[in-house]
Design a protein around this motif. Structure first.
Motif, PDB file in Angstrom:
ATOM      1  N   ARG A 164      42.832   7.736  10.126  1.00 30.04           N
ATOM      2  CA  ARG A 164      44.069   7.649  10.277  1.00 30.04           C
ATOM      3  C   ARG A 164      44.992   8.029   9.093  1.00 30.04           C
ATOM      4  N   ILE A 165      44.169   8.716   8.257  1.00 30.46           N
ATOM      5  CA  ILE A 165      44.713   9.349   6.838  1.00 30.46           C
ATOM      6  C   ILE A 165      45.344  10.602   7.286  1.00 30.46           C
ATOM      7  N   GLU A 166      46.694  10.753   6.636  1.00 27.72           N
ATOM      8  CA  GLU A 166      47.433  11.947   6.814  1.00 27.72           C
ATOM      9  C   GLU A 166      47.936  12.473   5.710  1.00 27.72           C
ATOM     10  N   ALA A 167      48.254  13.742   5.314  1.00 24.87           N
ATOM     11  CA  ALA A 167      48.939  14.345   4.093  1.00 24.87           C
ATOM     12  C   ALA A 167      50.576  13.619   3.862  1.00 24.87           C
ATOM     13  N   GLY A 168      50.694  13.336   2.666  1.00 25.12           N
ATOM     14  CA  GLY A 168      51.639  12.480   2.188  1.00 25.12           C
ATOM     15  C   GLY A 168      51.589  10.935   2.033  1.00 25.12           C
ATOM     16  N   ASP A 169      50.658  10.560   2.943  1.00 26.48           N
ATOM     17  CA  ASP A 169      49.904   9.039   2.590  1.00 26.48           C
ATOM     18  C   ASP A 169      49.969   8.830   1.115  1.00 26.48           C
ATOM     19  N   GLN A 170      50.174   7.594   0.450  1.00 25.72           N
ATOM     20  CA  GLN A 170      49.972   7.394  -0.857  1.00 25.72           C
ATOM     21  C   GLN A 170      48.662   6.665  -0.964  1.00 25.72           C
ATOM     22  N   ILE A 171      48.170   6.616  -2.399  1.00 23.83           N
ATOM     23  CA  ILE A 171      46.752   6.316  -2.734  1.00 23.83           C
ATOM     24  C   ILE A 171      47.364   5.112  -3.723  1.00 23.83           C
ATOM     25  N   ILE A 172      46.918   3.918  -3.525  1.00 23.96           N
ATOM     26  CA  ILE A 172      46.943   2.520  -4.268  1.00 23.96           C
ATOM     27  C   ILE A 172      45.609   2.097  -4.859  1.00 23.96           C
ATOM     28  N   ILE A 173      45.553   1.583  -6.025  1.00 23.26           N
ATOM     29  CA  ILE A 173      44.211   1.115  -6.461  1.00 23.26           C
ATOM     30  C   ILE A 173      44.905  -0.504  -6.744  1.00 23.26           C
ATOM     31  N   SER A 174      43.912  -1.494  -6.504  1.00 23.89           N
ATOM     32  CA  SER A 174      44.222  -2.839  -6.539  1.00 23.89           C
ATOM     33  C   SER A 174      43.999  -3.420  -7.914  1.00 23.89           C
ATOM     34  N   GLY A 175      43.469  -2.566  -8.712  1.00 23.98           N
ATOM     35  CA  GLY A 175      43.339  -3.073 -10.039  1.00 23.98           C
ATOM     36  C   GLY A 175      42.839  -2.284 -11.376  1.00 23.98           C
ATOM     37  N   THR A 176      42.143  -2.411 -12.228  1.00 27.18           N
ATOM     38  CA  THR A 176      41.712  -1.621 -13.313  1.00 27.18           C
ATOM     39  C   THR A 176      40.560  -0.914 -12.913  1.00 27.18           C
ATOM     40  N   SER A 294      51.023 -10.260  -6.295  1.00 25.06           N
ATOM     41  CA  SER A 294      51.185 -11.711  -6.147  1.00 25.06           C
ATOM     42  C   SER A 294      49.891 -12.674  -6.235  1.00 25.06           C
ATOM     43  N   HIS A 295      48.559 -11.785  -6.435  1.00 22.56           N
ATOM     44  CA  HIS A 295      47.241 -12.296  -6.538  1.00 22.56           C
ATOM     45  C   HIS A 295      46.552 -11.890  -7.646  1.00 22.56           C
ATOM     46  N   GLN A 296      45.829 -12.724  -8.501  1.00 24.41           N
ATOM     47  CA  GLN A 296      45.265 -12.646  -9.612  1.00 24.41           C
ATOM     48  C   GLN A 296      44.379 -11.552  -9.475  1.00 24.41           C
ATOM     49  N   LEU A 297      43.613 -11.329  -8.148  1.00 23.72           N
ATOM     50  CA  LEU A 297      42.758  -9.960  -8.213  1.00 23.72           C
ATOM     51  C   LEU A 297      43.412  -8.711  -8.143  1.00 23.72           C
ATOM     52  N   GLY A 298      44.955  -8.626  -7.922  1.00 25.65           N
ATOM     53  CA  GLY A 298      45.472  -7.592  -7.647  1.00 25.65           C
ATOM     54  C   GLY A 298      46.641  -7.226  -8.681  1.00 25.65           C
ATOM     55  N   LYS A 299      46.805  -8.082  -9.714  1.00 25.63           N
ATOM     56  CA  LYS A 299      47.932  -8.215 -10.456  1.00 25.63           C
ATOM     57  C   LYS A 299      48.161  -6.706 -11.266  1.00 25.63           C
ATOM     58  N   ASN A 300      46.992  -5.848 -11.551  1.00 23.33           N
ATOM     59  CA  ASN A 300      47.034  -4.530 -12.172  1.00 23.33           C
ATOM     60  C   ASN A 300      47.028  -3.462 -11.049  1.00 23.33           C
ATOM     61  N   ALA A 301      47.351  -3.837  -9.607  1.00 22.66           N
ATOM     62  CA  ALA A 301      47.518  -2.829  -8.652  1.00 22.66           C
ATOM     63  C   ALA A 301      48.301  -1.746  -8.900  1.00 22.66           C
ATOM     64  N   ALA A 302      48.260  -0.518  -8.897  1.00 22.32           N
ATOM     65  CA  ALA A 302      49.129   0.753  -9.089  1.00 22.32           C
ATOM     66  C   ALA A 302      49.210   1.777  -8.159  1.00 22.32           C
TER      67      ALA A 302
END
Lengths: 337, 337
Positions: A164-176, A294-302
């Motif tokens: 389902r990935i297309e050009a223009g989609d954004q990349i997020i990491i859930s933490g460090t 909102s969750h401890q496991l994702g607090k450094n998401a970027a």
């Protein structure tokens, strides 16, 4: 019972039955496992509705050392396979465990490992329903290897995947990035860096639960062996697209940065055991980041980059220069998981 | 690509992706595996009807040597888990494979092993839908270990299991006893017995298909590690009953008898990899034997004893004397499967 694993613990006889009853059945106690047959029997109507899909995944764990800050091979074996199931959007339900034990392994260590597995399962609402134990003579395996396989249920109409990935989609990491790899490297190579750094080994189901209702998520992976870089390459290759990552946005702990600088290594290649790489529609990134934060496991998401047309995986530096991120050809850190 | 497994084949990078594509995807080619996600996604409506049960089982294979007359570790890994699923009455459908490879393993050997797995799966109508590969440094594992986990579907209203066994039920074996164990023993201990004997390693689904329609079957197990003796003890213990086996009725090949006599061992303790122990109502034994005899895999099937009230597992000799069959406490033959 002696204090160590002996060959008799693997012979299908009395010592083995005792080990299974007193160690495994006790720790993983549940009615399906207690049936005591060679196969778990899972009622489908308790599991799922017709029309849904099963997620099925397997992973062998050969990490060295077997105990490390933040976990051990048992906790890792549960988290690893549960996460592989969860990243498909599935709700993990049942696990199998296959143990390969070296003759001479202290039973106390086995107990600690099993206990960590049982606790991790319990917190996550997952049951170990079938298993297997093999013992091999001293030298034929290094201490203990564990395979876990797992089954989960993918909710109706959920379709996360590379396709389902297309050009223009954004990349997020859930933490460090790189905490697990850096922890093991520091421990094993005797770098002597004193640090509170620990493996990020965690069950990621709570984050998946937060993400599932958000429309516009295209694909999710946990960035284990090979790191974030390997995931980006797999995605790029699968869709014949490119990935552009902004160096300034990468959440990296200072200890991990330090280890990377000393050794000339790239944190993006380090294994994580509790981090998601999420590809999503651009207009949904704010909603996704809010949910993760909102969750401890994702607090450094970027937000760390975007999908491009140019078929390359690139890292854009702070001053605008960009360089290709190749996949490492040699093994940077064997037995990381 | 070199001719041997290197650490780079396990690093999550380019060499590993190439290995997986060229070796595994090629051999196990099917649409679910080809999705290339970290988990297989199995449509439930293709798999089963609501109300049925899933069978789920796992086994790790650590056999030494990895090639033997009648098979290799790959064929064994497919047969072993499929049989564990089939003995619950289930139709095996999907397998996972987890490979742990030693650095330096010749790729030609890996290819032969994978080919045997693929052929065995194809004949049996089973698909490998997900997998994992780890490489460990030389000395950390002995050549290759394989874990397979499997999923099957138990048809409606079928309920085979130890819980249904009663005194007076009859014990049937589907063929000759101890072939696998004797083959490996002869090979590994350099007994120097020249023989055409080979492992009975086989997928037992065809026999299960013949047995499924017969009412009156109580419980079925394949007698692997620990042999027929271990199965009898597990059943006796589960139901607080006894088992009486008639020595004169046991189908044992003369080569296996010879190896047992030379070494003072008991064929009933030897592993089989293609034999069922069936517990059934007395009035159904003729029908069951006729069904088994109709197939090549069951042509030597025999009635070998009955379930008793006396809570012991006994072997009755030719002259009427009987002795207790204890479970071996030491490992008679490590790494038999």
């Amino acid at each position: 019972m002696t204090d160590f694993i002996t060959m008799a613990h693997g012979n299908g006889g009395a010592a083995m039955q005792k080990l299974i009853r007193e160690y495994f059945f006790d720790a993983f106690n549940n009615p399906i496992l207690a049936q005591g047959e060679d196969q778990a029997r899972i009622p489908l109507n308790e599991l799922t509705k017709c029309g849904q899909k099963l997620a099925f995944s397997t992973d062998s764990f050969v990490i060295d050392p077997i105990f490390f800050p933040g976990g051990n091979i048992g906790k890792l074996a549960v988290c690893g396979t549960m996460n592989d199931i969860a990243v498909g959007g599935a709700v993990p339900k049942y696990l199998s465990c296959g143990f390969i034990l070296e003759e001479g392994l202290p039973l106390s260590e086995l107990k600690t490992i099993i206990q960590a597995m049982a606790e991790t399962c319990q917190k996550a609402g997952v049951q170990v329903v079938t298993g297997d134990t093999k013992v091999v003579q001293k030298g034929a395996v290094d201490k203990i290897f564990i395979n876990t396989s797992g089954i989960g249920v993918i909710p109706d109409n959920l379709d996360w995947g590379a396709h389902r990935i297309e050009a223009g989609d954004q990349i997020i990491i859930s933490g460090t990035i790189g905490d697990h790899g850096a922890t093991i490297l520091n421990l094993r190579e005797n770098l002597g860096i004193r640090t509170a750094l620990q493996s990020d080994c965690a069950v990621l189901t709570p984050l998946i639960d937060l993400l599932r209702p958000i429309d516009g998520i295209k694909a999710v992976r946990d960035a284990t062996r090979g790191g974030v870089n390997a995931v980006l390459h797999e995605y790029a290759q699968a869709r014949d697209l490119g990935m552009r990552i902004e160096e300034a946005t990468l959440p990296i702990r200072s200890e991990v940065r330090g280890i990377c600088e000393i050794l000339g290594l790239e944190a993006l290649n380090f294994a994580n055991e509790g981090k998601l790489v999420i590809i999503a529609k651009a207009e949904k990134t704010a909603e996704i980041l809010t949910a993760l934060h909102s969750h401890q496991l994702g607090k450094n998401a970027a937000l760390i980059g975007e999908v491009t047309e140019d078929k390359k995986v690139r890292l854009a530096g702070i001053f605008g220069q960009s360089r290709l991120l190749d996949l490492p050809t040699n093994e940077p850190l064997p037995r990381i998981c």
